[in-house]
Design a protein around this motif. Structure first.
Motif, PDB file in Angstrom:
ATOM      1  N   THR A  62      -4.517 -10.554  -0.802  1.00  0.00           N
ATOM      2  CA  THR A  62      -4.507 -12.016  -0.737  1.00  0.00           C
ATOM      3  C   THR A  62      -3.188 -12.527  -0.161  1.00  0.00           C
ATOM      4  OG1 THR A  62      -6.033 -12.206  -2.595  1.00  0.00           O
ATOM      5  CG2 THR A  62      -4.670 -14.131  -2.130  1.00  0.00           C
ATOM      6  N   ALA A  63      -2.094 -11.831  -0.464  1.00  0.00           N
ATOM      7  CA  ALA A  63      -0.762 -12.223   0.010  1.00  0.00           C
ATOM      8  C   ALA A  63      -0.505 -11.803   1.467  1.00  0.00           C
ATOM      9  CB  ALA A  63       0.315 -11.620  -0.899  1.00  0.00           C
ATOM     10  N   GLY A  64      -1.466 -11.138   2.099  1.00  0.00           N
ATOM     11  CA  GLY A  64      -1.309 -10.745   3.495  1.00  0.00           C
ATOM     12  C   GLY A  64      -0.852  -9.321   3.719  1.00  0.00           C
ATOM     13  N   TRP A  65      -0.846  -8.507   2.674  1.00  0.00           N
ATOM     14  CA  TRP A  65      -0.479  -7.102   2.811  1.00  0.00           C
ATOM     15  C   TRP A  65      -1.633  -6.329   3.432  1.00  0.00           C
ATOM     16  CZ3 TRP A  65       3.608  -4.350  -0.170  1.00  0.00           C
ATOM     17  CH2 TRP A  65       4.560  -5.229  -0.694  1.00  0.00           C
ATOM     18  N   GLU A  66      -1.333  -5.129   3.948  1.00  0.00           N
ATOM     19  CA  GLU A  66      -2.390  -4.243   4.451  1.00  0.00           C
ATOM     20  C   GLU A  66      -2.257  -2.864   3.821  1.00  0.00           C
ATOM     21  OE1 GLU A  66      -1.138  -2.500   8.646  1.00  0.00           O
ATOM     22  OE2 GLU A  66      -0.964  -4.701   8.613  1.00  0.00           O
ATOM     23  N   THR A  67      -3.391  -2.207   3.676  1.00  0.00           N
ATOM     24  CA  THR A  67      -3.399  -0.856   3.121  1.00  0.00           C
ATOM     25  C   THR A  67      -2.975   0.115   4.213  1.00  0.00           C
ATOM     26  OG1 THR A  67      -5.194  -1.471   1.632  1.00  0.00           O
ATOM     27  CG2 THR A  67      -4.837   0.886   1.985  1.00  0.00           C
ATOM     28  N   VAL A  68      -1.986   0.956   3.915  1.00  0.00           N
ATOM     29  CA  VAL A  68      -1.497   1.972   4.853  1.00  0.00           C
ATOM     30  C   VAL A  68      -2.307   3.255   4.685  1.00  0.00           C
ATOM     31  CG1 VAL A  68       0.508   3.385   5.496  1.00  0.00           C
ATOM     32  CG2 VAL A  68       0.813   0.983   4.852  1.00  0.00           C
ATOM     33  N   TRP A  69      -2.495   3.678   3.465  1.00  0.00           N
ATOM     34  CA  TRP A  69      -3.357   4.814   3.145  1.00  0.00           C
ATOM     35  C   TRP A  69      -3.885   4.645   1.725  1.00  0.00           C
ATOM     36  CZ3 TRP A  69      -1.634   7.594  -0.995  1.00  0.00           C
ATOM     37  CH2 TRP A  69      -0.281   7.619  -1.257  1.00  0.00           C
ATOM     38  N   TRP A  70      -4.988   5.324   1.464  1.00  0.00           N
ATOM     39  CA  TRP A  70      -5.692   5.188   0.202  1.00  0.00           C
ATOM     40  C   TRP A  70      -6.278   6.533  -0.185  1.00  0.00           C
ATOM     41  CZ3 TRP A  70      -7.435   1.194  -3.106  1.00  0.00           C
ATOM     42  CH2 TRP A  70      -8.539   1.497  -3.883  1.00  0.00           C
ATOM     43  N   ARG A  71      -5.913   7.046  -1.339  1.00  0.00           N
ATOM     44  CA  ARG A  71      -6.522   8.283  -1.846  1.00  0.00           C
ATOM     45  C   ARG A  71      -7.509   7.945  -2.958  1.00  0.00           C
ATOM     46  NH1 ARG A  71      -4.186   9.579   2.062  1.00  0.00           N
ATOM     47  NH2 ARG A  71      -2.825  11.338   2.410  1.00  0.00           N
ATOM     48  N   ALA A  72      -7.196   6.940  -3.735  1.00  0.00           N
ATOM     49  CA  ALA A  72      -8.054   6.495  -4.845  1.00  0.00           C
ATOM     50  C   ALA A  72      -7.507   5.155  -5.330  1.00  0.00           C
ATOM     51  CB  ALA A  72      -8.019   7.523  -5.975  1.00  0.00           C
ATOM     52  N   GLY A  73      -8.241   4.512  -6.220  1.00  0.00           N
ATOM     53  CA  GLY A  73      -7.807   3.232  -6.762  1.00  0.00           C
ATOM     54  C   GLY A  73      -6.513   3.307  -7.536  1.00  0.00           C
ATOM     55  N   TYR A  74      -6.081   4.510  -7.846  1.00  0.00           N
ATOM     56  CA  TYR A  74      -4.847   4.694  -8.598  1.00  0.00           C
ATOM     57  C   TYR A  74      -3.723   5.319  -7.753  1.00  0.00           C
ATOM     58  CZ  TYR A  74      -6.860   9.357  -8.927  1.00  0.00           C
ATOM     59  OH  TYR A  74      -7.426  10.565  -8.614  1.00  0.00           O
ATOM     60  N   TRP A  75      -3.963   5.536  -6.432  1.00  0.00           N
ATOM     61  CA  TRP A  75      -2.944   6.138  -5.570  1.00  0.00           C
ATOM     62  C   TRP A  75      -3.127   5.657  -4.138  1.00  0.00           C
ATOM     63  CZ3 TRP A  75      -2.693  11.844  -3.659  1.00  0.00           C
ATOM     64  CH2 TRP A  75      -1.422  12.101  -3.138  1.00  0.00           C
ATOM     65  N   TYR A  76      -2.228   4.776  -3.700  1.00  0.00           N
ATOM     66  CA  TYR A  76      -2.305   4.218  -2.359  1.00  0.00           C
ATOM     67  C   TYR A  76      -0.956   3.621  -1.975  1.00  0.00           C
ATOM     68  CZ  TYR A  76      -2.980  -0.077  -5.078  1.00  0.00           C
ATOM     69  OH  TYR A  76      -2.849  -1.095  -5.987  1.00  0.00           O
ATOM     70  N   ALA A  77      -0.810   3.296  -0.683  1.00  0.00           N
ATOM     71  CA  ALA A  77       0.391   2.619  -0.191  1.00  0.00           C
ATOM     72  C   ALA A  77      -0.030   1.380   0.572  1.00  0.00           C
ATOM     73  CB  ALA A  77       1.221   3.533   0.699  1.00  0.00           C
ATOM     74  N   MET A  78       0.820   0.341   0.488  1.00  0.00           N
ATOM     75  CA  MET A  78       0.554  -0.909   1.188  1.00  0.00           C
ATOM     76  C   MET A  78       1.814  -1.376   1.904  1.00  0.00           C
ATOM     77  SD  MET A  78      -1.922  -2.944  -1.444  1.00  0.00           S
ATOM     78  CE  MET A  78      -2.576  -4.025  -0.156  1.00  0.00           C
ATOM     79  N   LYS A  79       1.582  -2.117   3.015  1.00  0.00           N
ATOM     80  CA  LYS A  79       2.684  -2.661   3.798  1.00  0.00           C
ATOM     81  C   LYS A  79       2.676  -4.175   3.691  1.00  0.00           C
ATOM     82  CE  LYS A  79       2.589  -2.483   8.319  1.00  0.00           C
ATOM     83  NZ  LYS A  79       2.702  -2.057   9.719  1.00  0.00           N
ATOM     84  N   ALA A  80       3.869  -4.735   3.464  1.00  0.00           N
ATOM     85  CA  ALA A  80       4.056  -6.169   3.294  1.00  0.00           C
ATOM     86  C   ALA A  80       4.133  -6.876   4.646  1.00  0.00           C
ATOM     87  CB  ALA A  80       5.347  -6.421   2.518  1.00  0.00           C
TER      88      ALA A  80
END
Length: 100
Positions: A62-80
């Motif tokens: 919602t704040a405009g971030w994007e997902t960089v990678w996703w392994r599961a709902g409990y392990w991921y990285a995002m870019k601001a």
């Protein structure tokens, strides 16, 4: 909902919808603001509300971030929006990309 724990979690999720940097996220989810107490945090910050209605990822999208990678709902990285990053690992928030 009148439980102080869930009120704190909802406040954090709402604040995350305006986070524009990793610093913002770490401030919002700081050890001092952890509803469980700060002695149990391994990362730079912690989200104690997993299992509730909202997620860190939803709020950051919602704040405009994007997902960089996703392994599961409990392990991921995002870019601001400012290109800084956070990694989410089972509630712990780490500055940067902690893929390995």
């Amino acid at each position: 909902m009148s439980d102080p724990f869930w009120i704190a979690v909802e406040d954090q999720l709402h604040e995350l919808t305006a986070a524009k940097s990793a610093d913002d996220v770490i401030k919002i989810l700081s050890k001092e603001r952890n509803p469980y107490g700060h002695e149990c945090i391994a990362g730079d910050g912690y989200f104690g509300g997993s299992g509730g209605d909202g997620t860190v990822r939803e709020s950051l999208l919602t704040a405009g971030w994007e997902t960089v990678w996703w392994r599961a709902g409990y392990w991921y990285a995002m870019k601001a929006p400012d290109d800084s990053m956070i990694t989410y690992i089972e509630g712990d928030i780490y500055r940067g990309d902690k893929r390995s």
